[in-house]
Design a protein around this motif. Structure first.
Motif, PDB file in Angstrom:
ATOM      1  N   ASP A   3       0.779  -1.072  -0.033  1.00  0.00           N
ATOM      2  CA  ASP A   3       0.078  -0.023  -0.086  1.00  0.00           C
ATOM      3  C   ASP A   3       0.820   1.224   0.020  1.00  0.00           C
ATOM      4  O   ASP A   3       1.956   1.290   0.567  1.00  0.00           O
ATOM      5  N   LYS A   4       0.379   2.207  -0.622  1.00  0.00           N
ATOM      6  CA  LYS A   4       1.127   3.534  -0.658  1.00  0.00           C
ATOM      7  C   LYS A   4       0.328   4.731   0.300  1.00  0.00           C
ATOM      8  O   LYS A   4      -0.902   4.664   0.421  1.00  0.00           O
ATOM      9  N   PRO A  24       4.487   9.609  -1.976  1.00  0.00           N
ATOM     10  CA  PRO A  24       3.857   8.919  -1.040  1.00  0.00           C
ATOM     11  C   PRO A  24       5.090   7.648  -0.935  1.00  0.00           C
ATOM     12  O   PRO A  24       5.956   7.473  -1.575  1.00  0.00           O
ATOM     13  N   THR A  26       5.599   3.425   0.193  1.00  0.00           N
ATOM     14  CA  THR A  26       5.171   2.239  -0.054  1.00  0.00           C
ATOM     15  C   THR A  26       5.566   1.383   1.177  1.00  0.00           C
ATOM     16  O   THR A  26       6.728   1.151   1.667  1.00  0.00           O
TER      17      THR A  26
END
Length: 263
Positions: A3-4, A24, A26
């Protein structure tokens, strides 16, 4: 995993507040839960912290100077300063010598803190609150046990005819004494067992939610240690209080139940 997530300044992203959504991170790993506030934290590298601030100045983004995430690696991401460092020693015996050397450095204003000592001092400060809570819990337990005894004594007056019938059919004073004591003990132990069952079911049902929301790890019944013995001692204490109504029933005469007095 994978997910970021984007970091922001403050507890919650508000409308119009700056954030680092353009760069973002990870998620590459999830640590095992520890039951401490660390479970609520996100760990990034110092280079990552520098990377998301390359186009920032004085805590806000520089207008018109946005740098895409794929270009930030071209900059020098080595931090110029850090605010805190967690230091571990191979030889724990030298911890106090290292603390003294760090705090006495003439070229830097450093403060060396031993987390264990600081936490111990904190717990000593708030330990009084813990003792008060334990005292209140003990009072609640004693009042509950005395309440059961009071109920048994009140109902004993209403069951005098019942007990007298038992006596008239051949039950001796010792039998009546044993029946009353067994009844109070069963009520106490069944109540404790029901409370423990509700505790186990509630812990199993809400443990994931509590850990996710507050970072607290609910332990199982087998890990309570002294708490289990406290529960057993409370149940035994309540059972012993059942001797009071049992002895009262033992003292009652047969004619007192067959010819109850009325006011």
């Amino acid at each position: 995993m994978g997910d970021k997530i984007a970091l922001s300044h403050g507890m919650k992203i508000q409308q119009g507040e700056p954030s680092h959504a353009d760069k973002p991170f990870t998620v590459v790993g999830v640590l095992q839960p520890t039951g401490t506030p660390v479970d609520q934290s996100v760990h990034i590298s110092l280079a990552g912290m520098e990377a998301i601030h390359v186009d920032w100045a004085a805590g806000v983004p520089v207008p018109g100077a946005e740098i895409p995430a794929e270009y930030v690696t071209k900059f020098n991401l080595k931090p110029k300063s850090v605010t805190a460092v967690l230091l571990g020693l191979n030889n724990r015996a030298g911890v106090f010598r290292m603390q003294r050397e760090l705090e006495n450095r003439p070229d830097a204003a450093l403060s060396a803190i031993l987390p264990g000592v600081a936490l111990s001092s904190l717990w000593q400060t708030i330990g009084v609150v813990e003792q008060v809570l334990l005292f209140v819990a003990a009072l609640v337990a004693v009042v509950s046990a005395l309440g059961l005894t009071s109920v048994m004594l009140v109902t004993l007056g209403q069951r005098r005819r019942e007990l007298a019938v038992l006596r008239s059919t051949g039950a001796g004073p010792r039998t009546v004494f044993g029946l009353l004591f067994l009844e109070s003990a069963m009520v106490m132990w069944l109540g404790v067992a029901l409370g423990v069952l509700v505790l186990v079911l509630a812990s199993a049902a809400f443990a994931p939610w509590v850990q996710a929301q507050f970072g607290l790890q609910l332990v199982g019944l087998g890990e309570l240690g002294a708490g289990v013995f406290a529960v057993l001692a409370f149940a035994a204490f309540g059972s012993l209080l059942g001797l009071v109504p049992a002895f009262q029933a033992y003292r009652n005469q047969l004619q007192d139940g067959l010819n109850p007095k009325t006011n």
